[in-house]
Design a protein around this motif. Structure first.
Motif, PDB file in Angstrom:
ATOM      1  N   ASP A  98      -4.790 -84.825 -10.062  1.00 25.61           N
ATOM      2  CA  ASP A  98      -4.809 -86.178  -9.510  1.00 25.61           C
ATOM      3  C   ASP A  98      -5.251 -86.170  -8.057  1.00 25.61           C
ATOM      4  O   ASP A  98      -5.457 -85.118  -7.452  1.00 25.61           O
ATOM      5  N   VAL A 126      -4.302 -90.656  -8.859  1.00 25.95           N
ATOM      6  CA  VAL A 126      -5.429 -91.053  -9.703  1.00 25.95           C
ATOM      7  C   VAL A 126      -5.977 -89.813 -10.402  1.00 25.95           C
ATOM      8  O   VAL A 126      -6.565 -88.941  -9.771  1.00 25.95           O
ATOM      9  N   GLN A 155      -9.778 -85.372  -4.817  1.00 24.85           N
ATOM     10  CA  GLN A 155      -8.847 -84.732  -5.742  1.00 24.85           C
ATOM     11  C   GLN A 155      -8.039 -83.667  -5.031  1.00 24.85           C
ATOM     12  O   GLN A 155      -8.505 -83.028  -4.091  1.00 24.85           O
ATOM     13  N   SER A 170     -16.058 -97.122  -5.114  1.00 18.61           N
ATOM     14  CA  SER A 170     -14.886 -96.323  -4.791  1.00 18.61           C
ATOM     15  C   SER A 170     -15.245 -94.991  -4.165  1.00 18.61           C
ATOM     16  O   SER A 170     -16.370 -94.494  -4.296  1.00 18.61           O
ATOM     17  N   CYS A 177      -6.334 -89.204  -4.520  1.00 17.87           N
ATOM     18  CA  CYS A 177      -6.263 -90.522  -3.897  1.00 17.87           C
ATOM     19  C   CYS A 177      -7.630 -91.195  -3.951  1.00 17.87           C
ATOM     20  O   CYS A 177      -8.656 -90.538  -3.763  1.00 17.87           O
ATOM     21  N   GLY A 178      -7.628 -92.489  -4.170  1.00 11.67           N
ATOM     22  CA  GLY A 178      -8.882 -93.226  -4.224  1.00 11.67           C
ATOM     23  C   GLY A 178      -8.781 -94.554  -3.495  1.00 11.67           C
ATOM     24  O   GLY A 178      -7.718 -95.191  -3.503  1.00 11.67           O
ATOM     25  N   LYS A 208     -12.492 -86.849   4.339  1.00 11.23           N
ATOM     26  CA  LYS A 208     -11.421 -86.366   3.484  1.00 11.23           C
ATOM     27  C   LYS A 208     -10.319 -85.752   4.344  1.00 11.23           C
ATOM     28  O   LYS A 208     -10.588 -85.161   5.395  1.00 11.23           O
ATOM     29  N   TYR A 259     -10.290 -90.001 -13.087  1.00 12.50           N
ATOM     30  CA  TYR A 259     -11.143 -90.844 -12.232  1.00 12.50           C
ATOM     31  C   TYR A 259     -12.550 -90.967 -12.803  1.00 12.50           C
ATOM     32  O   TYR A 259     -13.072 -92.078 -12.974  1.00 12.50           O
ATOM     33  N   THR A 318      -7.554 -89.734   2.207  1.00  9.41           N
ATOM     34  CA  THR A 318      -8.926 -90.074   2.567  1.00  9.41           C
ATOM     35  C   THR A 318      -8.903 -91.237   3.539  1.00  9.41           C
ATOM     36  O   THR A 318      -7.989 -92.068   3.515  1.00  9.41           O
ATOM     37  N   HIS A 345     -13.122 -91.104  -3.735  1.00  8.97           N
ATOM     38  CA  HIS A 345     -11.996 -90.410  -4.366  1.00  8.97           C
ATOM     39  C   HIS A 345     -11.925 -88.980  -3.870  1.00  8.97           C
ATOM     40  O   HIS A 345     -12.962 -88.336  -3.652  1.00  8.97           O
ATOM     41  N   TYR A 349     -11.307 -94.497 -14.573  1.00  4.89           N
ATOM     42  CA  TYR A 349     -11.125 -95.481 -13.503  1.00  4.89           C
ATOM     43  C   TYR A 349     -12.427 -95.869 -12.813  1.00  4.89           C
ATOM     44  O   TYR A 349     -12.657 -97.046 -12.515  1.00  4.89           O
ATOM     45  N   LYS A 350     -13.277 -94.910 -12.541  1.00  4.26           N
ATOM     46  CA  LYS A 350     -14.499 -95.209 -11.798  1.00  4.26           C
ATOM     47  C   LYS A 350     -15.336 -96.280 -12.506  1.00  4.26           C
ATOM     48  O   LYS A 350     -15.702 -97.300 -11.929  1.00  4.26           O
TER      49      LYS A 350
END
Length: 379
Positions: free
Chosen positions: A130, A101, A123, A119, A132-133, A148, A104, A207, A121, A108-109
């Protein structure tokens, strides 16, 4: 504006723009698990929720030189971002575990918020853009705690080289060592790849979060989302990351259990860059250390099963390019009497026209396919 037309009943839907005849993304459907021990007929139906894992392909990695087989228009951010949103919306998931992702904060957010998702997220480190979210439907679940996972922490967990023992094998990768850093240590990124301080610093992340389901049962679930290192030649790094993941997950499960006085279900999803039956896969599902000697310390405290293997067998592939086609993405769950998979997201076969020539294309905006499962929490 998009309108949908059915191509194959119950299986997939292709979307076409009113302004163009260019096909849009194919949105596959969930298939119920066949009647078996997996599906109970004697108990009342419990609370159901749907979870999807999807490596959406970071735009930072979308270059025509990487994907020369892909139609150039399908790689453009404007078209691809909308195609990803179309797929995510069509899946109607309560939880979305997304990898790679980027964009973000800028895309996306806010767009996922408009679809009812909150969400979290994380980084990647270094120069990576990029991460993970986990996106979740706010009306179906409440986030209660999160942590995290930074696999670069492994660099500080390795035992000092002078205290290493040859017969310990890869177990040393998880032994706590010195945390003192010299100037040289801060520059190991450019050093010898055989130096574990260099080898383990891959800027990979994950995460994990605990949610309270908005159901009469108020059941708690833990969802972990991760993206392990890609290189097939560096299996030791992926094994170390998998061990660290389950070690952190075990501690997190204990924390959630004590803090909220509950027995949370556990789901682990992501892009594991590991094919069925390889070292990482076998470690995750069986707790067997296939690299070094098997000891009690090497067995994960949380037993895991792959949803697809548990219900229908692993997919033929989840990643599809001319140079590589195989399964890399998984949804693992810890089997218990509290939770069971009752359906799975259908996936194409190698002969399907929508994957011919490799991904991404107009039908699939990523080089990976989304995978998914619907779970039932027993009443």
């Amino acid at each position: 504006m998009l309108k949908c037309s059915c191509l194959t009943p119950r299986i997939r839907i292709a979307c076409y723009s009113k302004m163009s005849s260019t096909p849009g993304p194919i949105c596959r459907k969930f298939v119920p698990v066949e009647q078996s021990e997996v599906t109970s007929i004697s108990k009342d139906a419990g609370f159901k929720f749907r979870l999807v894992s999807y490596n959406i392909l970071a735009q930072a990695y979308v270059k025509s030189s990487y994907f020369p087989h892909s139609p150039p228009p399908s790689l453009k951010w404007k078209a691809r971002s909308q195609a990803v949103l179309t797929v995510l919306k069509s899946l109607e998931a309560d939880f979305l575990c997304l990898q790679e992702v980027d964009e973000y904060d800028t895309f996306y957010k806010k767009n996922m918020e408009s679809l009812g998702y909150a969400s979290i997220h994380v980084q990647r480190g270094g120069r990576k853009r990029d991460g993970c979210g986990i996106f979740y439907k706010q009306n179906n679940a409440e986030l209660v705690i999160e942590e995290k996972i930074d696999y670069n922490d492994l660099v500080e967990l390795i035992e000092d080289e002078k205290n290493s023992s040859v017969d310990n094998g890869d177990k040393n990768l998880l032994v706590v060592g010195t945390k003192e850093k010299s100037k040289a240590d801060n520059e190991v990124e450019r050093g010898d790849p055989n130096d574990p301080r260099v080898r383990l610093k891959r800027d990979c992340v994950g995460t994990m979060a605990a949610f309270r389901l908005n159901s009469p049962l108020c059941h708690h679930i833990i969802i972990a989302n991760t993206h392990l290192y890609w290189d097939p030649e560096w299996a030791d790094v992926k094994i170390a990351q998998a061990k660290y993941l389950l070690s952190r997950l075990s501690g997190f499960q204990k924390l959630v259990s004590e803090k909220f006085d509950c027995s949370p279900s556990v789901i682990v999803a992501g892009d594991f860059n590991s094919v069925p039956g390889d070292q990482v896969y076998r470690y995750l599902v069986s707790g067997t250390n296939v690299v070094g000697p098997e000891t009690a310390d090497e067995v994960p405290k949380i037993p895991l099963s792959s949803v697809y293997s548990f219900t229908r067998g692993e997919p033929e592939f989840t990643n599809c390019t001319p140079g590589f086609t195989d399964t890399l993405d998984y949804i693992f769950f810890s089997p218990s009497r509290d939770i069971k998979p009752i359906s799975y997201l259908d996936l194409p076969e190698a002969e399907s026209s929508d994957v011919s020539g490799g991904l991404p294309n107009y039908f699939h905006p990523s080089d990976h396919l989304p995978i998914g499962a619907e779970f039932e929490v027993e009443a």
